[in-house]
Design an enzyme around this catalytic site. Structure first.
Site, PDB file in Angstrom:
ATOM      1  N   GLU B 285       8.530  -6.964  10.001  1.00  0.00           N
ATOM      2  CA  GLU B 285       9.011  -5.643  10.392  1.00  0.00           C
ATOM      3  C   GLU B 285       9.349  -5.611  11.881  1.00  0.00           C
ATOM      4  O   GLU B 285      10.338  -5.004  12.298  1.00  0.00           O
ATOM      5  CB  GLU B 285       7.937  -4.599  10.063  1.00  0.00           C
ATOM      6  CG  GLU B 285       8.467  -3.195   9.915  1.00  0.00           C
ATOM      7  CD  GLU B 285       7.397  -2.270   9.351  1.00  0.00           C
ATOM      8  OE1 GLU B 285       7.005  -2.459   8.179  1.00  0.00           O
ATOM      9  OE2 GLU B 285       6.949  -1.375  10.077  1.00  0.00           O
ATOM     10  N   GLU B 288      12.618  -7.350  12.372  1.00  0.00           N
ATOM     11  CA  GLU B 288      13.700  -6.476  11.897  1.00  0.00           C
ATOM     12  C   GLU B 288      13.943  -5.339  12.898  1.00  0.00           C
ATOM     13  O   GLU B 288      15.086  -5.006  13.223  1.00  0.00           O
ATOM     14  CB  GLU B 288      13.309  -5.907  10.519  1.00  0.00           C
ATOM     15  CG  GLU B 288      14.444  -5.190   9.811  1.00  0.00           C
ATOM     16  CD  GLU B 288      13.978  -4.492   8.530  1.00  0.00           C
ATOM     17  OE1 GLU B 288      12.848  -4.763   8.054  1.00  0.00           O
ATOM     18  OE2 GLU B 288      14.746  -3.657   8.020  1.00  0.00           O
ATOM     19  N   CYS B 311       5.089   0.736   4.805  1.00  0.00           N
ATOM     20  CA  CYS B 311       3.833   0.207   4.249  1.00  0.00           C
ATOM     21  C   CYS B 311       3.226   1.137   3.228  1.00  0.00           C
ATOM     22  O   CYS B 311       2.456   0.719   2.378  1.00  0.00           O
ATOM     23  CB  CYS B 311       2.774   0.060   5.324  1.00  0.00           C
ATOM     24  SG  CYS B 311       3.350  -0.637   6.835  1.00  0.00           S
ATOM     25  N   LYS B 370      -1.140   3.140  -4.467  1.00  0.00           N
ATOM     26  CA  LYS B 370      -1.017   1.688  -4.612  1.00  0.00           C
ATOM     27  C   LYS B 370      -1.078   1.271  -6.073  1.00  0.00           C
ATOM     28  O   LYS B 370      -0.567   0.218  -6.439  1.00  0.00           O
ATOM     29  CB  LYS B 370      -2.132   0.984  -3.837  1.00  0.00           C
ATOM     30  CG  LYS B 370      -1.951   1.028  -2.331  1.00  0.00           C
ATOM     31  CD  LYS B 370      -0.986  -0.043  -1.835  1.00  0.00           C
ATOM     32  CE  LYS B 370      -0.755   0.119  -0.338  1.00  0.00           C
ATOM     33  NZ  LYS B 370       0.439  -0.591   0.135  1.00  0.00           N
ATOM     34  N   GLU B 373       2.390   1.469  -6.966  1.00  0.00           N
ATOM     35  CA  GLU B 373       3.196   0.477  -6.244  1.00  0.00           C
ATOM     36  C   GLU B 373       3.126  -0.895  -6.913  1.00  0.00           C
ATOM     37  O   GLU B 373       4.153  -1.547  -7.114  1.00  0.00           O
ATOM     38  CB  GLU B 373       2.713   0.366  -4.789  1.00  0.00           C
ATOM     39  CG  GLU B 373       3.570  -0.574  -3.941  1.00  0.00           C
ATOM     40  CD  GLU B 373       2.938  -0.899  -2.588  1.00  0.00           C
ATOM     41  OE1 GLU B 373       3.581  -0.660  -1.559  1.00  0.00           O
ATOM     42  OE2 GLU B 373       1.792  -1.389  -2.553  1.00  0.00           O
ATOM     43  N   GLU B 378      10.231  -4.212  -9.293  1.00  0.00           N
ATOM     44  CA  GLU B 378      10.731  -5.172  -8.300  1.00  0.00           C
ATOM     45  C   GLU B 378       9.614  -6.021  -7.700  1.00  0.00           C
ATOM     46  O   GLU B 378       9.898  -6.987  -6.990  1.00  0.00           O
ATOM     47  CB  GLU B 378      11.541  -4.456  -7.206  1.00  0.00           C
ATOM     48  CG  GLU B 378      10.797  -3.425  -6.379  1.00  0.00           C
ATOM     49  CD  GLU B 378      10.800  -2.017  -6.974  1.00  0.00           C
ATOM     50  OE1 GLU B 378      10.927  -1.877  -8.204  1.00  0.00           O
ATOM     51  OE2 GLU B 378      10.657  -1.057  -6.187  1.00  0.00           O
ATOM     52  N   CYS B 515      -4.400   5.850   6.611  1.00  0.00           N
ATOM     53  CA  CYS B 515      -5.175   5.332   5.471  1.00  0.00           C
ATOM     54  C   CYS B 515      -6.664   5.682   5.555  1.00  0.00           C
ATOM     55  O   CYS B 515      -7.336   5.748   4.536  1.00  0.00           O
ATOM     56  CB  CYS B 515      -5.014   3.829   5.356  1.00  0.00           C
ATOM     57  SG  CYS B 515      -3.296   3.303   5.272  1.00  0.00           S
TER      58      CYS B 515
END
Lengths: 160, 590
Positions: B285, B288, B311, B370, B373, B378, B515
């Site tokens: 990240e 990027e 995230c 999660k 997720e 994918e 979190c």
């Protein structure tokens, strides 16, 4: 009952009603009143469109529709039958009259006959306790109803 | 002082500002009044006080009727009694009535032992249900992450408040009336079909068992007991500063070593750390981010800024649903948990000669989303997911209790290597502002080619819902935005969408506090100071680490040398990056 179709004309009508209340979420009850007055009922697709126009979650719109007994998600019959279950009517046996309407039409409370002609609803007191038990068909009041008279009332609308 | 009010509560003279409720006045003086519907995330501007449960009834001298403490403001000279016989009898009746239509399945309820209604019934000494009557019969709704059993709903509407006010998701609303009244989705559709983003804050807020997470502990136990499978576990940074609460430890207790030890005792073959993958996330990240910022500064018109973190799975669901026009802005980097799964099932499995089918990856997350997720298509290879099961912090605690492991007596142990090594930068992923601070530590050094003197970017820390800061990259100002809680994210995103403000990078976390305040963490029951203590512990853990910058993680460096090549290279793109989907049909224009 034919599936509800939200065609362009109806859509525009709903958009106009929302617009007339300034697309304000605080006006949602007035909007729902207006739209139900126009379409007769408030199916899911209509509530979704209203939510989108008023920028509010559709869950909140549904929360209001499901809370107020005035609002309905089911289309009403051409001749909506309302049976009063208020105290005075109840003690004079309106529950038996309700059962007879249900039996003769083959539908439950909140439902509409397959030919869209009749629907049954219950209400609490129309202020005509002296005539108890009372039944309404559309705007017409039938006082001192009996189980035997149910057949005659329905017959009045047979050819209409 | 004319804006101060003097009153007496339980013979104690106190002074509070005008406009304070009796409940808050009492709490400020250390007097506890029981509540049920009241729920506050202090400092986050979220308060649910419909005054509907009537548990907080108190007696006010000179007033005929009892008053709800949460909904009554104090007045000059007021004399309040919180525990007279009349008050207690009223509270008992209130709870008795609530139990009249509440399923008495406490022994097998997911919330048992943590249920606020159960605690009230216990504290009030109820021994029979006087008005036992009919019960509602809604069907159970199971989404990939959340279970709704609204027959247990007590209409406190805490979930509705967090869903609408805190998160501005609007999936939940009070519906129907009287006996049939519950909180539900539009048209009572399944949560999975609604605008829900599975952040799970409703689960964190629910005082009873009406909302809970999907329980995956049995699947994990049976995988561990299958001799053909190698079962490995990864733990998110925020778990280690919160799980101690499940065993009576103070909020903010750092129990990393005990947690590792407990996971070995449970029977995981290898105990690894999501923090390793957090360092890896920063490499991807951060690279990027730098590339996008550099191209932008060099006048490349095609490059999109700000870059946004990716995230948080609740946040990903949120922008896919509500900001489909901005799908090219978030970083394409997968979350650390999914990066871990992808690396474990390729690089590490190959290294040890374990076939993909025989490797089971479990993640321990402070998160409910999660669970969804790891099921995304994918993130599967030939139908096999990179992360097989995701458990919440609470579920891990349940497993530890199930196996009679005495958590507090455990010796500290270390993670296995190589996927257990991490830097302080990875630890702070657990706090709001942490991911962007970790990225800044690495990006600064890569951009300026200079060593960072001070690694603590305190300007990026804190608990304000929306924060902005400009970091000086050796003469180049980098403007950073941070939001936690999806309602705050919406505020920031609307600014970006309208072009009102220019940011280079934005970090967003769906849960308040990041979190540490995640939906899968031990229930804080509206005591947000617990979340604040966990947040503090995260920064302490960071400071205690010998390495504080992700690119210094030796095993991450080794991973690039042996396997991945360059950050954002071909192999990285294949394994560590993802794409996003337009889910706006679920948003209904909101």
């Amino acid at each position: 009952m034919a599936k509800f179709e939200l065609n362009t004309t109806k859509k525009q009508k709903i958009i106009d009603i929302c617009e007339s209340f300034g697309n304000k979420s605080s006006e949602v009850i007035n909007v729902l009143h207006g739209v139900q007055g126009e379409l007769g009922y408030l199916p899911a697709e209509v509530q979704e469109l209203i939510a989108e126009r008023l920028h509010m979650p559709v869950s909140q719109v549904y929360g209001i529709v499901s809370f107020y007994s005035f609002f309905t998600m089911e289309p009403k019959g051409k001749y909506p039958i309302s049976i009063c279950l208020g105290t005075a009517c109840h003690v004079r046996g309106s529950d038996k009259i309700l059962e007879e309407f249900k039996r003769q039409l083959g539908i439950g409370v909140g439902q509409t006959t397959s030919d869209d002609k009749f629907s049954i609803d219950c209400l609490r007191c129309v202020g005509a306790c002296g005539l108890a038990p009372v039944v309404l068909v559309g705007d017409r009041v039938y006082g001192r109803m009996t189980v035997d008279k149910v057949k005659d009332v329905l017959a009045e609308y047979a050819d209409k | 002082m004319e804006n101060m009010i003097n009153l007496t509560i339980d013979d104690k003279k106190i002074q509070v500002p005008k406009g304070t409720t009796i409940l808050k006045a009492a709490r400020s003086a250390g007097i506890e009044i029981p509540t049920l519907c009241h729920y506050e995330l202090k400092g986050q501007g979220i308060e649910n006080r419909p005054g509907s449960c009537r548990v907080c009834m108190v007696e006010i001298e000179g007033k005929k009727n009892l008053a709800a403490a949460c909904a009554t403001d104090v007045s000059e000279g007021m004399v309040v009694k919180t525990n007279t016989l009349r008050v207690i009898m009223a509270r008992r009746t209130v709870v008795d009535l609530m139990l009249s239509d509440h399923p008495a399945s406490c022994l097998i309820c997911a919330q048992s032992g943590k249920c606020e209604l159960q605690k009230l019934a216990l504290d009030l000494g109820l021994r029979e249900i006087t008005y036992a009557g009919e019960q509602s019969i809604y069907k159970k709704d199971v989404s990939p992450a959340i279970i709704r059993d609204v027959n247990k709903c007590i209409m406190c509407r805490r979930c509705e408040t967090v869903c609408n006010k805190l998160q501005t998701v609007g999936a939940l609303s009070g519906i129907n009336r009287g006996f049939m009244a519950v909180v539900a989705t539009a048209f009572e559709q399944n949560l999975a079909d609604s605008s829900c983003v599975m952040c799970g804050q409703c689960v964190q807020a629910c005082p009873v068992g009406a909302l809970s997470e999907v329980d995956n502990t049995r699947q994990v136990m049976s995988a561990i007991n299958n001799p053909k499978k190698t079962v490995i576990v990864q733990t998110a940074p925020a778990v280690r500063v919160a799980i101690g609460e499940e065993f009576g430890l103070e909020p903010g207790s750092r129990v990393t070593g005990k947690m590792v030890s407990a996971l070995r005792k449970i029977g995981f073959d290898y105990v690894f750390d999501t923090d390793f993958a957090a360092d890896l996330t920063i490499m991807e990240e951060g690279t990027e981010m730098l590339s996008r910022i550099s191209r932008y500064m060099n006048g490349d018109k095609d490059v999109k800024l700000p870059i946004m973190t990716s995230c948080c799975p609740g946040w990903v669901n949120f922008f896919e649903t509500y900001y489909p026009d901005m799908l090219d802005i978030p970083s394409s980097a997968k979350s650390p948990a999914q990066m871990f799964g992808a690396i474990a099932k390729s690089y590490w499995a190959q290294k040890l000669g374990i076939s993909r089918e025989d490797l089971v990856v479990v993640s321990i997350m402070p998160c409910v989303a999660k669970k969804y997720e790891c099921q995304r298509e994918e993130f599967k290879v030939d139908g096999v997911p990179d992360v097989d099961y995701s458990l919440t912090t609470r579920e891990l605690a349940d497993m530890i209790k199930l196996l009679n492991i005495k958590f507090n007596e455990l010796e500290d142990e270390d993670f296995d290597q190589p996927l257990g090594e991490s830097t302080g930068a990875a630890v702070i992923f657990g706090a709001t502002g942490g991911v962007i601070e970790a990225a800044t530590r690495t990006a600064y050094e890569l951009f300026t080619k200079k060593e960072l003197g001070k690694v603590d970017f305190t300007e990026l820390r804190g608990l304000d819902g929306v924060r902005e800061a400009t970091v000086d990259f050796d003469g180049t100002p980098i403007h950073i935005g941070i939001a936690h809680g999806l309602g705050n994210a919406r505020k920031l995103l609307d600014k970006v969408r309208k072009g009102e403000e220019m940011f280079h990078a934005i970090e967003i976390m769906a849960c308040p506090g990041g979190c540490v305040g995640g939906a899968g963490q031990p229930y804080h029951h509206g005591d947000f100071t617990k979340v604040e203590k966990r947040l503090k512990a995260v920064y302490e853990e960071d400071a205690s680490k010998p390495l504080r910058k992700s690119h210094e993680n030796p095993y991450v460096q080794q991973l690039y040398k042996e396997f991945l090549g360059e950050p954002c290279g071909e192999k990285s793109h294949e394994l560590l990056h993802t794409r996003y989907f337009d889910k706006s049909e679920k948003s209904f224009g909101c």
